[in-house]
Design a protein around this motif. Structure first.
Motif, mmCIF file in Angstrom:
data_model
loop_
_atom_site.group_PDB
_atom_site.id
_atom_site.type_symbol
_atom_site.label_atom_id
_atom_site.label_comp_id
_atom_site.label_asym_id
_atom_site.label_seq_id
_atom_site.Cartn_x
_atom_site.Cartn_y
_atom_site.Cartn_z
ATOM 1 N N SER A 254 0.674 -1.258 0.149
ATOM 2 C CA SER A 254 0.096 -0.043 -0.011
ATOM 3 C C SER A 254 0.834 1.269 0.035
ATOM 4 O O SER A 254 0.674 2.077 -0.806
ATOM 5 C CB SER A 254 -0.804 0.050 1.180
ATOM 6 N N GLY A 258 1.195 4.015 -3.068
ATOM 7 C CA GLY A 258 0.986 5.623 -3.065
ATOM 8 C C GLY A 258 2.105 6.332 -3.321
ATOM 9 O O GLY A 258 2.221 7.534 -3.889
ATOM 10 N N ALA A 421 -0.887 9.171 -0.707
ATOM 11 C CA ALA A 421 -2.052 8.316 -0.938
ATOM 12 C C ALA A 421 -3.028 8.912 -1.219
ATOM 13 O O ALA A 421 -4.018 8.720 -2.291
ATOM 14 C CB ALA A 421 -1.951 7.278 0.015
ATOM 15 N N SER A 425 -5.280 9.115 -4.988
ATOM 16 C CA SER A 425 -6.337 8.632 -4.833
ATOM 17 C C SER A 425 -7.351 9.567 -5.532
ATOM 18 O O SER A 425 -8.281 9.216 -6.389
ATOM 19 C CB SER A 425 -6.853 8.287 -3.720
ATOM 20 N N ALA A 456 -9.987 7.753 1.095
ATOM 21 C CA ALA A 456 -8.604 7.810 1.588
ATOM 22 C C ALA A 456 -8.505 8.849 2.995
ATOM 23 O O ALA A 456 -7.862 8.149 3.730
ATOM 24 C CB ALA A 456 -7.781 8.506 0.449
ATOM 25 N N GLY A 488 -3.640 3.218 0.499
ATOM 26 C CA GLY A 488 -3.481 3.467 -1.136
ATOM 27 C C GLY A 488 -3.881 2.174 -1.716
ATOM 28 O O GLY A 488 -4.317 2.275 -2.834
ATOM 29 N N ILE A 492 -6.824 3.906 -4.035
ATOM 30 C CA ILE A 492 -6.326 4.219 -5.404
ATOM 31 C C ILE A 492 -7.042 3.404 -6.418
ATOM 32 O O ILE A 492 -7.603 3.608 -7.254
ATOM 33 C CB ILE A 492 -4.880 4.105 -5.669
#
Length: 568
Positions: A254, A258, A421, A425, A456, A488, A492
């Motif tokens: 994650s 990001g 992140a 996103s 997020a 993330g 995302i």
């Protein structure tokens, strides 16, 4: 080993004197350059008069922030191998900016990300979403930088009380606001160029000093770090922060997602591409930034490892600023008060320049997207637009100060990774879809931006980064239900999915195909982009001319007649 945090770090008089010289120098630059700000283009983009090399150095200065110098050096000093992962992901992210964003954005935009997104969609809702995203990400990034500045100056002055550190952060915010109000983008850019050079030279001096102490044998530095760290040789391998459990492995994925997509999604980085005259210079800007940032991260690796070897993680974590104090403490260990003062002053100038860039980006987005194009429907006077931008800069600076006070003591690299992140996103899916997907429409953009942004933020609030752990912003509270420190890996992909669903189920506006065709022509060739960016009043983007106009204009020109061949 002497506990530097308890013994006091250097002479506060010397520290403040060196710091004052740097601040005075940058203020002189800002005031001299800022006198040339006469139009909105001057204030927002520096008149588009910077070359690719100049803007590349400024990009490196914009990106080499407190997170790169203080945060990543501290993460390496405390977590070793795992701390280096922050630098690797962030560096790879610049390749995304080079291949997907830089040239296309420069050819299709004018001042802000909202210009790009609204080119082929309904202006008012999309500009509102872009401005909301820009303000949110900028404030999050500001909080990280100002928190790092507070910890740094608290270390210089030996301030340990929360009230004293809060006062320091307020002073930092005041200086930042002065930079933006007076200098605009031109003054901020020159400050970033100066501090990027100073930061790289300082990092080179520190790294060379350390390597020279160990006979230019980095293996000896690693060996000493393993002996000094309470974790022993584990500090040289993965697992201190990520990889110990399945959950931490997912958290690392994650984080990587990001940090790779984040740099090309940050509003203050995106706005830099408008300060150069054409797309070629935008590409050169990114190439320069990649080389400078990569070289600096190699220096940070040496600095962070040397901080483990010569200072020790326990001393670092017990000092004001916690892990963010690794580089200043190493400077004090190597060269005493003077080197500490220089390193701290350069780091502080770094923070000031970055937060100034963030603030001017947020203020430009609100003034240009919200005030000029939503409230005034494109009829705002340029002078009034700049005035609104300055008032917005003041408000954003105050928000950053308040957030920085709450985040005192947090690792700056961790805070910045959260901003990455949220930025990735909210912005990356819409930018990619808008530039490369014909079917993308207004509904898809709104679903993607608001959906990715909201998810997020909610996941960050209810994550261990905010509560439920000793390293949280609110360690005494526990309302975390999301197990990952970085959102993330969820937010995302969900943002990309929402953008696709919104585009398929949303109503397509008349002229979508024609607007996409013109945008594609501009993105690939730059044709017509100069007209859209002229200082004259921009045409309403709701009905752009068809691409056939480019053809018809070309066809209407008289063709040169062939010269008669001479007869010999």
């Amino acid at each position: 080993m002497v506990n530097l945090a308890q013994a006091g770090v250097g002479n506060p008089t010397v520290n403040i004197a060196v710091f004052g010289v740097f601040v005075l120098l940058t203020l002189v630059v800002v005031f001299r350059v800022g006198r040339g700000n006469r139009t909105a283009a001057d204030y927002y983009t520096g008149g588009r008069g910077f070359s690719g090399s100049q803007n590349g150095i400024a990009l490196a200065g914009d990106y080499l922030s407190a997170a790169a110098f203080l945060g990543i050096a501290g993460a390496i000093a405390v977590f070793g191998y795992d701390g280096l992962l922050y630098a690797i992901g962030a560096f790879v992210g610049w390749l995304v900016a080079l291949l997907l964003i830089a040239e296309w954005l420069r050819n299709t935009g004018r001042y802000t990300m909202g210009d790009v997104l609204s080119f082929r969609m309904r202006q008012r809702p999309v500009r509102a979403a872009a401005a909301t995203s820009t303000l949110l990400v900028s404030v999050l990034y500001l909080i990280a930088q100002i928190a790092g500045a507070g910890g740094l100056v608290a270390l210089l002055l030996g301030i340990t009380s929360p009230g004293g550190q809060a006062l320091v952060i307020a002073v930092v915010g005041g200086l930042m606001i002065i930079y933006v109000l007076v200098g605009g983008m031109k003054g901020t850019t020159w400050v970033q160029i100066l501090k990027a050079n100073a930061l790289i030279v300082t990092g080179l001096v520190l790294a060379a000093w350390v390597l020279g102490r160990y006979g230019f044998n980095f293996s000896s530095v690693l060996g000493q770090a393993a002996e000094t760290s309470p974790q022993g040789e584990k500090v040289l391998g993965p697992g201190l922060q990520y990889g110990r459990t399945e959950l931490s492995k997912i958290d690392f994925i994650s984080l990587s997602l990001g940090t790779i997509l984040g740099p090309a999604s940050l509003p203050h980085i995106l706005m830099r591409f408008y300060t150069v005259p054409d797309a070629k210079q935008a590409r050169q800007s990114v190439v320069w930034a990649i080389w400078l940032i990569g070289a600096f991260f190699l220096m940070v690796l040496v600095i962070g490892t040397a901080a483990t070897a010569l200072v020790g993680p326990e001393t670092i974590m017990s000092s004001p600023g916690a892990s963010n104090s690794a580089a200043p403490l190493l400077a004090y260990r190597l060269g005493g008060e003077l080197l500490l003062g220089i390193v701290a002053a350069v780091a502080f100038a770094t923070i000031l320049a970055v937060v100034a860039g963030l603030t001017i980006t947020a203020s430009a987005s609100f003034a240009h997207d919200v005030y000029a194009n939503i409230l005034k429907r494109g009829d705002a006077e340029p002078a009034q637009e700049v005035r609104v931008a300055r008032l917005t800069a003041l408000a954003v600076g105050l928000l950053g100060v308040l957030g920085g006070i709450v985040a005192i003591g947090q690792n700056v690299a961790v805070l910045v990774s959260l901003a990455f992140a949220v930025g990735a996103s909210a912005n990356m899916p819409s930018l990619v879809y808008s530039l490369f997907w014909k079917r993308f429409n207004t509904t898809g953009a709104l679903w993607s931006m608001y959906g990715g942004m909201s998810v997020a933020i909610v996941l960050v609030i209810f994550s261990p980064a905010v509560s439920g752990a000793k390293t949280s912003m609110l360690p005494s509270m526990d309302f975390a239900f999301f197990p990952l420190a970085n959102p993330g890996i969820v937010s995302i992909p969900l943002s990309f999915l929402l953008g696709a669903l919104g585009s398929y189920y949303g109503r397509r506006d008349p002229g979508d195909a024609r607007r996409y065709a013109e945008m594609e022509v501009r993105a690939l060739t730059g044709a017509g982009a100069a007209r859209a960016r002229s200082h004259a009043e921009p045409r309403p983007q709701s009905q752009p001319p068809a691409p056939s106009q480019f053809v018809s204009q070309t066809a209407s020109r008289p063709r040169p007649q062939p010269r008669p061949q001479s007869m010999v």
